[in-house]
Design an enzyme around this catalytic site. Sequence first.
Site, PDB file in Angstrom:
ATOM      1  N   ARG A  29     -10.791  10.317 -31.452  1.00 28.90           N
ATOM      2  CA  ARG A  29      -9.480  10.793 -31.903  1.00 28.90           C
ATOM      3  C   ARG A  29      -8.353   9.942 -31.338  1.00 28.90           C
ATOM      4  O   ARG A  29      -7.323   9.747 -31.993  1.00 28.90           O
ATOM      5  CB  ARG A  29      -9.302  12.267 -31.512  1.00 28.90           C
ATOM      6  CG  ARG A  29     -10.157  13.208 -32.397  1.00 28.90           C
ATOM      7  CD  ARG A  29     -10.322  14.560 -31.761  1.00 28.90           C
ATOM      8  NE  ARG A  29     -10.962  15.563 -32.608  1.00 28.90           N
ATOM      9  CZ  ARG A  29     -12.285  15.673 -32.807  1.00 28.90           C
ATOM     10  NH1 ARG A  29     -13.121  14.799 -32.256  1.00 28.90           N
ATOM     11  NH2 ARG A  29     -12.779  16.626 -33.581  1.00 28.90           N
ATOM     12  N   SER A 169     -17.019  24.180 -37.584  1.00 30.89           N
ATOM     13  CA  SER A 169     -17.155  22.725 -37.476  1.00 30.89           C
ATOM     14  C   SER A 169     -15.813  22.087 -37.176  1.00 30.89           C
ATOM     15  O   SER A 169     -14.885  22.155 -37.986  1.00 30.89           O
ATOM     16  CB  SER A 169     -17.707  22.137 -38.778  1.00 30.89           C
ATOM     17  OG  SER A 169     -17.493  20.739 -38.783  1.00 30.89           O
ATOM     18  N   GLN A 171     -15.381  18.979 -37.021  1.00 27.84           N
ATOM     19  CA  GLN A 171     -15.219  17.797 -37.874  1.00 27.84           C
ATOM     20  C   GLN A 171     -14.548  18.188 -39.190  1.00 27.84           C
ATOM     21  O   GLN A 171     -13.652  17.493 -39.678  1.00 27.84           O
ATOM     22  CB  GLN A 171     -16.570  17.131 -38.106  1.00 27.84           C
ATOM     23  CG  GLN A 171     -17.123  16.507 -36.822  1.00 27.84           C
ATOM     24  CD  GLN A 171     -18.494  15.910 -36.996  1.00 27.84           C
ATOM     25  OE1 GLN A 171     -19.123  16.016 -38.049  1.00 27.84           O
ATOM     26  NE2 GLN A 171     -18.988  15.260 -35.948  1.00 27.84           N
ATOM     27  N   ASP A 317     -23.853  20.739 -28.918  1.00 31.44           N
ATOM     28  CA  ASP A 317     -24.503  19.451 -28.625  1.00 31.44           C
ATOM     29  C   ASP A 317     -25.397  19.526 -27.393  1.00 31.44           C
ATOM     30  O   ASP A 317     -26.175  18.603 -27.127  1.00 31.44           O
ATOM     31  CB  ASP A 317     -23.448  18.356 -28.432  1.00 31.44           C
ATOM     32  CG  ASP A 317     -22.719  18.040 -29.730  1.00 31.44           C
ATOM     33  OD1 ASP A 317     -23.262  18.345 -30.811  1.00 31.44           O
ATOM     34  OD2 ASP A 317     -21.611  17.490 -29.665  1.00 31.44           O
ATOM     35  N   ARG A 348     -32.344  18.988 -35.171  1.00 34.70           N
ATOM     36  CA  ARG A 348     -32.594  19.157 -33.727  1.00 34.70           C
ATOM     37  C   ARG A 348     -33.444  20.379 -33.405  1.00 34.70           C
ATOM     38  O   ARG A 348     -33.987  20.450 -32.305  1.00 34.70           O
ATOM     39  CB  ARG A 348     -31.263  19.185 -32.951  1.00 34.70           C
ATOM     40  CG  ARG A 348     -30.649  17.809 -32.832  1.00 34.70           C
ATOM     41  CD  ARG A 348     -29.398  17.794 -31.954  1.00 34.70           C
ATOM     42  NE  ARG A 348     -28.901  16.426 -31.817  1.00 34.70           N
ATOM     43  CZ  ARG A 348     -27.664  16.109 -31.491  1.00 34.70           C
ATOM     44  NH1 ARG A 348     -26.782  17.053 -31.246  1.00 34.70           N
ATOM     45  NH2 ARG A 348     -27.304  14.835 -31.376  1.00 34.70           N
ATOM     46  N   ARG A 390     -29.297  12.334 -28.153  1.00 35.44           N
ATOM     47  CA  ARG A 390     -29.472  13.507 -27.281  1.00 35.44           C
ATOM     48  C   ARG A 390     -30.944  13.907 -27.167  1.00 35.44           C
ATOM     49  O   ARG A 390     -31.356  14.472 -26.155  1.00 35.44           O
ATOM     50  CB  ARG A 390     -28.601  14.667 -27.762  1.00 35.44           C
ATOM     51  CG  ARG A 390     -27.111  14.278 -27.783  1.00 35.44           C
ATOM     52  CD  ARG A 390     -26.174  15.448 -27.715  1.00 35.44           C
ATOM     53  NE  ARG A 390     -24.836  15.044 -28.136  1.00 35.44           N
ATOM     54  CZ  ARG A 390     -23.945  14.415 -27.362  1.00 35.44           C
ATOM     55  NH1 ARG A 390     -24.228  14.113 -26.126  1.00 35.44           N
ATOM     56  NH2 ARG A 390     -22.752  14.076 -27.844  1.00 35.44           N
TER      57      ARG A 390
HETATM   58  C1  S3P Z   1     -17.602  16.879 -33.075  1.00 36.07           C
HETATM   59  C2  S3P Z   1     -17.873  18.114 -33.595  1.00 36.07           C
HETATM   60  C3  S3P Z   1     -19.227  18.704 -33.612  1.00 36.07           C
HETATM   61  C4  S3P Z   1     -20.156  18.001 -32.641  1.00 36.07           C
HETATM   62  C5  S3P Z   1     -20.051  16.504 -32.733  1.00 36.07           C
HETATM   63  C6  S3P Z   1     -18.647  16.047 -32.455  1.00 36.07           C
HETATM   64  C7  S3P Z   1     -16.216  16.374 -33.122  1.00 36.07           C
HETATM   65  O1  S3P Z   1     -19.761  18.585 -34.903  1.00 36.07           O
HETATM   66  O2  S3P Z   1     -21.496  18.421 -32.846  1.00 36.07           O
HETATM   67  O3  S3P Z   1     -20.945  15.886 -31.814  1.00 36.07           O
HETATM   68  O4  S3P Z   1     -15.908  15.364 -32.437  1.00 36.07           O
HETATM   69  O5  S3P Z   1     -15.398  16.964 -33.830  1.00 36.07           O
HETATM   70  P1  S3P Z   1     -19.466  19.663 -36.084  1.00 36.07           P
HETATM   71  O6  S3P Z   1     -18.057  19.582 -36.437  1.00 36.07           O
HETATM   72  O7  S3P Z   1     -20.365  19.238 -37.215  1.00 36.07           O
HETATM   73  O8  S3P Z   1     -19.853  20.983 -35.501  1.00 36.07           O
END
Ligand code: S3P
Length: 431
Positions: A29, A169, A171, A317, A348, A390
């Site tokens: 970010r 999520s 992301q 994670d 996973r 991981r």
């Molecule tokens: C992340 C969000 C998570 C995480 C990933 C990093 C991020 O994923 O598992 O390692 O930096 O926003 P999800 O948004 O798919 O949950």
Amino acid sequence: MSSTKVLNYRNPSLNGTITVPGDKSISHRSVMFGAIANGKTTVSGFLLGEDCLSTIDCFRKLGVEINVEGTNVTITSEGMDQWQEPKEVLYTGNSGTTTRLMLGILSGTKLHTVMTGDASIGKRPMRRVADPLRLMGASIAGRENGQFTPLAIQGTQLQAIDYTMPVASAQVKSAILLAGLRAEGTTIVREKEVSRDHTERMLKQFGADIHVENGVVSFKGGQQLEATHVNVPGDISSAAFFLVAGAIVPNSKIVMNNVGVNPTRSGIVDVLEKMGANMVVTVDDESAAEPTATITIQTSELQGTTIEGDIIPRLIDEIPILALLATQATGTTIIRDAEELKVKETDRITAVVTELKKLGANIEATDDGMIIHGPTKLQGASLQSYGDHRIGMMGAIAALIADSPIEIDDTDCIAVSYPTFFEHVNSLLEN
Ligand code: S3P
């Protein structure tokens, strides 16, 4: 594969202090925000992992000037309107965060771009991001109606949406918020379970006026971000491997400083406490943009536990390494509500259960997690990492407690998030 490692530790103990590398989510970010902002953004503690280097590479292809000196990164930009249409495909490697957040960012530019990643990225669902972005007016094409890479984006003027997240999520949330920066109107994202909030914190740091209350994030489009300094704390998801190692390897005491303890990420600390770990967490400065702590962990007697519900996004994670921890705890550990594990770098649930079974663990997969009965003495075996950093590190920590050597097929993938992982293992073994 060339990076096969055979790990043979005899009665090891881990002692000493380490500083885990920078947080992966925050490092990504920092570059993205620096590229969007006007001016010179400086970053310290940046993670030089392969995923974050993919993000840097993508922004360089958009014409943004980025200098890397050790873990200090400088991003110089005159804002998104000055980015150039890239002549090449943007390659996001193994990085879901790069691919999904870039999709949000690129949708609101004036540029045509194409993004693709490695074989793992090619299997990860993108409609969860593309669908809400399309509601904002984004033009995104990809295999299976935008579900899979390669993705082609024709940037356009976006409209704000009010969106309720179907899955927890960060992301997806972040992609919508970043698209919202360029959208007309007020973007609102509603979460039932709060996912990591680094994007919201960084938007504030870069001067945006944003409101966060009871799982609802809202802000007006058209705000210009201003360059700033970002201090990246150590990654709690990397520290997790040594938190578990310190707890399960006999005669160990590990100190980790500058670990990020943002409450949306620190679920592992709560679980370790609940399982009875011998651990001390001393928070440095709670008022920092991202709080940090020094964490000391020692060999511990552990009890099984249930990990479920709204703690899951706070430790998603860390589940592979928590599963290994559970094999050493007395009683049953149940992990549920974690079906998201199936769409990570690999599935996973399957990977953890298959590999820990090879070591003799009493573990079974469920639809949304796994059940582990402990404690079990682990034996050596030949493990697969599935190219997932991981899973590779979980196998390497297991080798510290197994009664015979563990072989891991592909350990190069560990550089995705923790390039100095084996250096840190070795430094703790020497003390
Ligand atoms: C992340 C969000 C998570 C995480 C990933 C990093 C991020 O994923 O598992 O390692 O930096 O926003 P999800 O948004 O798919 O949950």
